[in-house]
Design a protein around this motif. Structure first.
Motif, mmCIF file in Angstrom:
data_model
loop_
_atom_site.group_PDB
_atom_site.id
_atom_site.type_symbol
_atom_site.label_atom_id
_atom_site.label_comp_id
_atom_site.label_asym_id
_atom_site.label_seq_id
_atom_site.Cartn_x
_atom_site.Cartn_y
_atom_site.Cartn_z
ATOM 1 N N SER A 234 0.846 -1.189 0.127
ATOM 2 C CA SER A 234 -0.011 -0.193 0.181
ATOM 3 C C SER A 234 0.953 1.418 -0.072
ATOM 4 O O SER A 234 2.025 1.181 0.532
ATOM 5 N N GLU A 235 0.311 2.407 -0.439
ATOM 6 C CA GLU A 235 1.162 3.566 -0.493
ATOM 7 C C GLU A 235 0.479 4.757 0.389
ATOM 8 O O GLU A 235 -0.706 4.814 0.338
ATOM 9 N N ALA A 236 1.196 5.486 0.915
ATOM 10 C CA ALA A 236 0.748 6.835 1.374
ATOM 11 C C ALA A 236 1.858 7.865 1.451
ATOM 12 O O ALA A 236 2.063 8.493 2.482
ATOM 13 N N ALA B 260 -8.232 -1.795 2.981
ATOM 14 C CA ALA B 260 -6.702 -1.246 2.883
ATOM 15 C C ALA B 260 -6.003 -2.260 3.992
ATOM 16 O O ALA B 260 -6.542 -3.032 5.016
ATOM 17 N N GLY B 261 -4.667 -2.227 3.680
ATOM 18 C CA GLY B 261 -3.567 -2.926 4.449
ATOM 19 C C GLY B 261 -3.094 -2.075 5.653
ATOM 20 O O GLY B 261 -3.632 -0.996 5.757
ATOM 21 N N LEU B 262 -1.948 -2.345 6.269
ATOM 22 C CA LEU B 262 -1.302 -1.622 7.400
ATOM 23 C C LEU B 262 0.086 -1.489 7.082
ATOM 24 O O LEU B 262 0.887 -0.862 7.941
ATOM 25 N N THR B 263 0.545 -1.874 5.974
ATOM 26 C CA THR B 263 1.857 -1.726 5.809
ATOM 27 C C THR B 263 2.030 -0.813 4.377
ATOM 28 O O THR B 263 1.545 -1.007 3.130
ATOM 29 N N TYR B 264 2.621 0.505 4.710
ATOM 30 C CA TYR B 264 2.519 1.641 3.518
ATOM 31 C C TYR B 264 4.068 1.875 3.216
ATOM 32 O O TYR B 264 5.135 2.330 4.098
ATOM 33 N N TRP B 265 4.239 1.665 1.914
ATOM 34 C CA TRP B 265 5.686 1.889 1.441
ATOM 35 C C TRP B 265 5.849 3.325 0.919
ATOM 36 O O TRP B 265 6.203 3.788 -0.010
ATOM 37 N N SER B 266 5.779 4.032 2.027
ATOM 38 C CA SER B 266 6.043 5.489 1.864
ATOM 39 C C SER B 266 6.748 5.947 3.302
ATOM 40 O O SER B 266 6.547 5.237 4.366
ATOM 41 N N LYS C 15 0.951 2.018 14.655
ATOM 42 C CA LYS C 15 -0.385 2.480 14.171
ATOM 43 C C LYS C 15 -0.477 1.770 12.571
ATOM 44 O O LYS C 15 -1.454 1.160 12.376
ATOM 45 N N VAL C 16 0.435 2.136 12.107
ATOM 46 C CA VAL C 16 0.690 1.662 10.390
ATOM 47 C C VAL C 16 2.228 1.283 10.496
ATOM 48 O O VAL C 16 2.980 1.991 11.120
ATOM 49 N N ALA C 17 2.597 0.468 9.648
ATOM 50 C CA ALA C 17 3.997 0.398 9.396
ATOM 51 C C ALA C 17 4.558 1.266 8.162
ATOM 52 O O ALA C 17 4.068 0.977 6.939
ATOM 53 N N ALA C 18 5.460 2.123 8.581
ATOM 54 C CA ALA C 18 5.799 3.059 7.260
ATOM 55 C C ALA C 18 7.304 2.320 6.533
ATOM 56 O O ALA C 18 7.682 1.340 7.076
ATOM 57 N N CYS C 19 7.731 3.030 5.525
ATOM 58 C CA CYS C 19 8.653 2.291 4.909
ATOM 59 C C CYS C 19 9.607 3.599 4.201
ATOM 60 O O CYS C 19 8.931 4.040 3.190
ATOM 61 N N CYS C 20 10.953 3.517 4.439
ATOM 62 C CA CYS C 20 11.582 4.666 3.706
ATOM 63 C C CYS C 20 12.313 4.015 2.387
ATOM 64 O O CYS C 20 12.804 2.912 2.623
#
Length: 789
Positions: free
Chosen positions: A97-99, A157-163, A208-213
C-alpha cells in the motif's frame, strides 16, 4: 508405471509455476470487513495457540508460528501478495500500500469505494517540504494513519505503507522530484523521521501503521537519454554515500524508528542494492539497527536476474537476495524460486526463517495476530475526509506555497481594486494535476479557477490546450482577456506528462509555447500580471523574473486537493506566504556539462563539472535553496549577551591528537579534524538564541535556516544546513527562538575516504544576514585546551 519424460517433467513444472503465480495474484488483497486477519477469537482451533496469545512476548509468538509452518508455506509468505495458511487460521495479506501524501490506491492493498470513496489528499511532498515545518509533517502523518487504520478496519486497506520517498533530489530533471523533500540531506532526513513518527504512532513497540523509507540507495534516475533505472549502475564514492545518499535513510531508521526500508532497482558500484549484504545486512540492519523488515522495490529481484543478468539462475538470485538481508519481495520471484534454492543447497531454511521473523514481527506489532482486539478499532468512515483533515490539507498547501518575486509590490491583490481577474493557463482549472503522483482519490477538489472565483469575478481562458502548449491558437483569446481584467493570473508549469516516475525531464525550461504566452499576456495586461507555477522540479523562469511587467511569481508545487483555495488565499493576502524553496532553481545552462548518470556531488573544474545542490555548486541560479519572500518584513538579531562560542571536543580516552588528524600532519597548536567515532559526541552541542522581529503590518511565519560554513577543507561542502526552525510572529511583535546544534552530527563533514570528521577551527553559522561563529578545539579531561603531540 513408466518414468515421466523430461518434456513431461518440464510441462508439470510450468503448470505448477502458473498455478502458484495465479494464486499469488488472485488472493484477496486484504482481510474482509469485520474479520480477523489471524487468531480469530471465535476459532477454537487456533485461539489458544501460543502465537495467538497477545500476553506473550512478540519474539516467542513469532518463534511458535514459524515452527508450525512448512517450507512450502513459508516461501509463499516472502512476497507482497502473501498466501493464506488456512489450517492455522491466517488469511492472505497484501503488503503493498502507498501513503506518500495521503492514502493512495496506487498499490493493490487499498481500494476506494462504498463507505470509503476517497481519502484526504495532501500536497505533494516537495510542496509540504517547502513549509520547513517538522510539526506539520508529523501532523500529516497522524491524519494519514488515522485514515489508513479506518480503511483497514473497513476491510479495504492494509497496514503496511511503502512511504515516504527519502531519496535526495540530486538532479533537477528527475521525474520523481515531486515525491521527495528536496535536495538537502538533513531536511530530507528530518522530514522522514517526522512523517514516519506521525504514521507509526507513539504507542511503545506497537505500530499504528508500518511506514517504509525508500529507495535505498543512490536512486534518482528513472529514464534519461536511453539509460533507465533497471539497468543503471550508480558509481558512488564512499564520501558521497556517507554525507549525502545515506543521511536521510540513517535518520529515518535511527531517529524515526521506521518499520521498513525498501531497496532500489539500480546497482551501486556494480552490485544490485537488493543483493548487497553490505547495504542491507551490514548497514541497515547492523549499523543502524533496523527493527523491521527490508523489502524490494517491485520486481527488483527479477530485475537483477532478468535484466541485469547478475546471476546465472533464478535460484541464485533468490538466494543472493535473502542472504543479503532482503525479507520481502514485491513481486512473485521469491515465492517461485526460493524453495528450489533451498533444495539445491544455495539457501538454508534458516535463512528463510530469518526473513520471516522480520516480517511477521512487524505484523505482530501492528496487532494483526491479536484477533479483534486493537486500540485503533474505533476508527471508521467518519474518520476519513473529516473536516479537520481537509482543513489540514488546506493549511499544508498554504504553508508550502513560495513567493518567488514581488515587484512593486504587486501582491497581495485587493478585493476592492481587483474585482475582475483574467485566469489563464493550462493549469488554471485542473484538479488531478494538483495532487501529483502516488495519489489516491481525493475527498474533493478546489481548482485555482474556483479558488480565485471566490474572491473576484473571473474571465477564464486556457491559453494553451495543455502544458505541452504545442501551438498558439488559443493565445489571442487569452491576451484579450488580460486587456479586460483588473489583474491577470497565469497558472502555468508542468504535470505528469512532463515529469513522472519513469519520465525524467530533458531540460528546465517551460514546455512548448508557455514562455511566449506568458510574455505576450504580460505585455498586454491592463493590470498586474501574476505567474503561478505548478511543478515538482525547478523551472528556469529567468525571463519572468527579469520582466518588470510580471509583478509576482508564486510556486505552488503540486498543492493537493485544496490547492486552488490555498493559491487564492495567498494571492489575496488572506494568508501571508512563508514557504522556502527546498531545492535550487538552476538556469538551463547548468545542464550543459551535467549527465544525469554522473553521481558525483562535488564539482570538478578541470572537467567543467559544476557540482550538485547548494552545498557544492557555486554558479548562477534562478533562485537559491531556501529562497522565499513574505508580505511583511522580519529582522533577525542574535540575542543580547551571546558571544562567539568556543567548544571543546572531548575525546573518548583512547586517542591522542596526533593520531586523529586528517592528513597525518599536526601543527604545534592545532589538530585539523577529529573522527566523530573518536569523540564523546553525546556531550557536545551548541545553543544560542535568535530574536525574530516582525516590523511589518501583517502577521507571518518565518523560517530560520541555519547554514554552516566549515573551516576550509577542499573536500568539505561550501556550506550546509545544520538547523531550521519555523516561527510565527504577529505584526509588530517579536519572538525568541532557541537554536540547538549537535556538533558531531551537524558540524561534521566527510572526508574522501567516507570518514565523518569534526573540523577544528572556526565554523561560521549564517542565519539570513546574521553570522554567529563557533570555534571547535580538542578538549582535555582537565578542561578546554589544545592537545599537543
Amino acid at each position: 508405471m513408466a518414468a515421466p519424460t523430461p518434456a513431461i517433467i518440464k510441462l508439470c513444472r510450468l503448470l505448477l509455476l502458473l498455478v502458484l503465480v495465479w494464486g499469488l495474484f488472485e488472493q484477496p488483497k486484504t482481510c474482509e470487513a469485520g474479520k480477523s486477519f489471524a487468531c480469530n477469537p471465535k476459532d477454537a482451533a487456533t485461539k489458544d495457540l501460543p502465537f495467538c496469545r497477545a500476553t506473550l512476548p512478540v519474539q516467542d509468538r513469532v518463534r511458535d508460528l514459524l515452527g508450525r509452518l512448512t517450507l512450502q508455506e513459508k516461501v509463499k509468505l516472502l512476497v507482497n501478495t502473501a498466501l493464506p495458511v488456512p489450517r492455522l487460521g491466517i488469511k492472505g495479506y497484501e503488503w503493498w500500500s502507498e501513503a506518500l501524501h495521503g492514502v493512495s490506491n496506487v498499490g493493490p492493498g487499498t481500494k476506494f469505494g462504498g463507505d470509503f470513496p476517497g481519502a484526504t489528499s495532501f500536497p505533494q511532498v516537495i510542496t509540504t517540504a517547502a513549509s520547513f515545518n517538522a510539526s506539520l509533517w508529523e501532523a500529516i502523518g497522524r491524519v494519514v494513519s488515522d485514515e489508513a487504520r479506518a480503511m483497514y478496519n473497513g476491510g479495504v486497506a492494509g497496514l503496511t505503507y511503502w512511504s515516504p520517498n527519502v531519496n535526495v533530489l540530486r538532479d533537477p530533471r528527475w521525474g520523481r522530484a515531486q515525491e521527495t523533500p528536496g535536495e538537502d540531506p538533513t531536511v530530507v532526513g528530518r522530514y522522514a523521521a517526522s512523517y514516519v513518527r506521525g504514521l507509526q504512532g507513539n504507542d511503545g513497540n506497537r505500530l499504528k501503521v508500518a511506514a517504509c523509507c525508500k529507495h535505498f540507495t543512490a536512486y534518482d534516475l528513472d529514464n534519461w537519454n536511453g539509460v533507465d533505472r533497471f539497468h543503471f549502475n550508480a558509481r558512488v564514492s564512499k564520501q558521497d554515500m556517507e554525507d549525502t545518499f545515506d543521511v536521510p535513510f540513517r535518520m529515518c531508521v535511527k531517529e524515526g524508528k521506521v518499520a521498513s526500508v525498501m531497496c532500489s532497482y539500480n546497482q551501486v558500484n556494480g552490485v544490485p542494492t537488493c543483493a548487497d549484504p553490505n547495504l542491507l545486512k551490514k548497514t541497515i540492519r547492523g549499523a543502524w539497527r533496523l527493527d523491521g523488515y527490508i523489502v524490494s522495490d517491485c520486481d527488483s529481484v527479477g530485475v537483477f536476474y532478468n535484466r541485469q543478468h547478475y546471476t546465472s539462475t533464478p535460484e541464485e538470485a533468490a538466494a543472493d537476495a535473502i542472504k543479503a538481508g532482503l525479507d520481502l519481495d514485491c513481486g512473485p520471484f521469491l515465492a517461485v524460486h526460493s524453495e528450489e534454492a533451498v533444495n539445491k543447497g544455495l539457501l538454508k531454511e534458516v535463512d528463510v526463517n530469518n526473513a520471516l521473523v522480520n516480517t511477521v514481527t512487524v505484523q505482530m506489532r501492528l496487532g494483526m495476530f491479536d484477533g479483534d482486539r486493537g486500540s485503533y478499532a474505533r476508527l471508521g468512515p467518519k474518520d476519513v475526509c473529516s473536516p479537520p483533515h481537509q482543513d489540514l490539507a488546506l493549511e499544508a498547501a498554504v504553508q508550502g506555497i513560495v513567493l518567488l518575486k514581488n515587484h512593486g509590490p504587486s501582491l497581495p491583490l485587493s478585493t476592492h481594486r481587483h474585482r475582475t481577474l483574467a485566469v489563464i493557463g493550462p493549469n488554471s482549472d485542473v484538479t488531478l494535476t494538483m495532487i501529483g503522483n502516488y495519489a489516491g482519490v481525493a475527498c474533493g477538489y478546489t481548482s485555482p479557477l474556483q479558488g480565485l472565483g471566490s474572491f473576484a469575478s473571473t474571465i477564464h481562458r486556457w491559453g494553451c490546450a495543455d502544458v505541452a502548449c504545442a501551438n498558439n491558437t488559443l493565445f489571442g483569446a487569452a491576451i484579450d482577456a488580460s486587456r479586460e481584467a483588473d489583474a491577470t493570473v497565469l497558472v502555468m508549469g508542468l504535470d505528469q506528462s512532463i515529469e513522472a516516475e519513469f519520465r525524467d525531464r530533458a531540460g528546465l525550461l517551460l514546455p512548448g509555447g508557455q514562455q511566449d504566452l506568458i510574455s505576450k499576456v504580460a505585455a498586454a495586461s491592463k493590470g498586474p500580471t501574476l505567474l503561478v507555477l505548478m511543478s515538482g522540479g525547478p523551472v528556469d523562469v529567468s525571463f519572468a523574473n527579469n520582466d518588470p511587467r510580471i509583478g509576482g511569481i508564486v510556486w505552488a508545487g503540486y498543492p493537493g486537493q485544496a490547492g486552488g483555495a490555498a493559491i487564492a488565499r495567498v494571492l489575496f493576502g488572506i494568508t501571508n506566504p512563508g514557504g522556502k524553496l527546498p531545492m535550487t532553481w538552476y538556469q538551463e545552462e547548468y545542464l550543459k556539462n551535467l549527465a544525469m548518470t554522473s553521481m558525483d556531488m562535488r564539482s570538478n573544474p578541470s572537467k567543467g563539472y559544476p557540482g550538485r545542490t547548494y552545498r557544492f555548486y557555486k554558479g548562477p541560479v534562478v533562485y537559491p535553496f531556501g529562497h522565499g519572500l513574505s508580505y511583511t518584513k522580519f529582522i533577525l538579531s542574535i540575542a543580547a549577551g551571546t558571544a562567539p562560542t568556543v567548544v571543546g571536543i572531548p575525546l573518548d580516552g583512547r586517542h591522542r591528537a596526533s593520531q586523529i588528524n586528517t592528513t597525518a600532519t599536526v601543527d604545534s597548536d592545532t589538530v585539523k579534524a577529529i573522527r566523530v567515532t573518536h569523540a564523546k559526541c553525546s556531550r557536545v552541542s551548541v545553543s544560542f538564541d535568535v530574536d525574530v522581529r516582525n516590523v511589518g503590518n501583517r502577521d507571518g511565519s518565518h523560517t530560520l535556516l541555519v547554514l554552516s560554513t566549515p573551516p576550509p577543507q577542499d573536500w568539505a561542502p561550501h556550506k550546509q544546513l545544520v538547523a531550521f526552525e519555523k516561527v510565527y510572529v504577529p505584526a509588530r511583535a517579536q519572538r525568541r527562538v532557541r537554536i540547538k546544534i549537535h556538533v558531531c552530527k551537524s558540524l561534521s563533514v566527510v572526508d574522501r575516504f567516507g570518514i565523518r570528521r569534526i573540523p577544528m577551527g572556526q565554523h561560521n553559522l549564517h542565519i539570513g544576514d546574521l553570522m554567529h561563529s563557533v570555534s571547535l578545539k580538542p578538549a582535555t579531561s582537565l578542561g578546554l585546551g589544545v592537545i599537543k603531540s
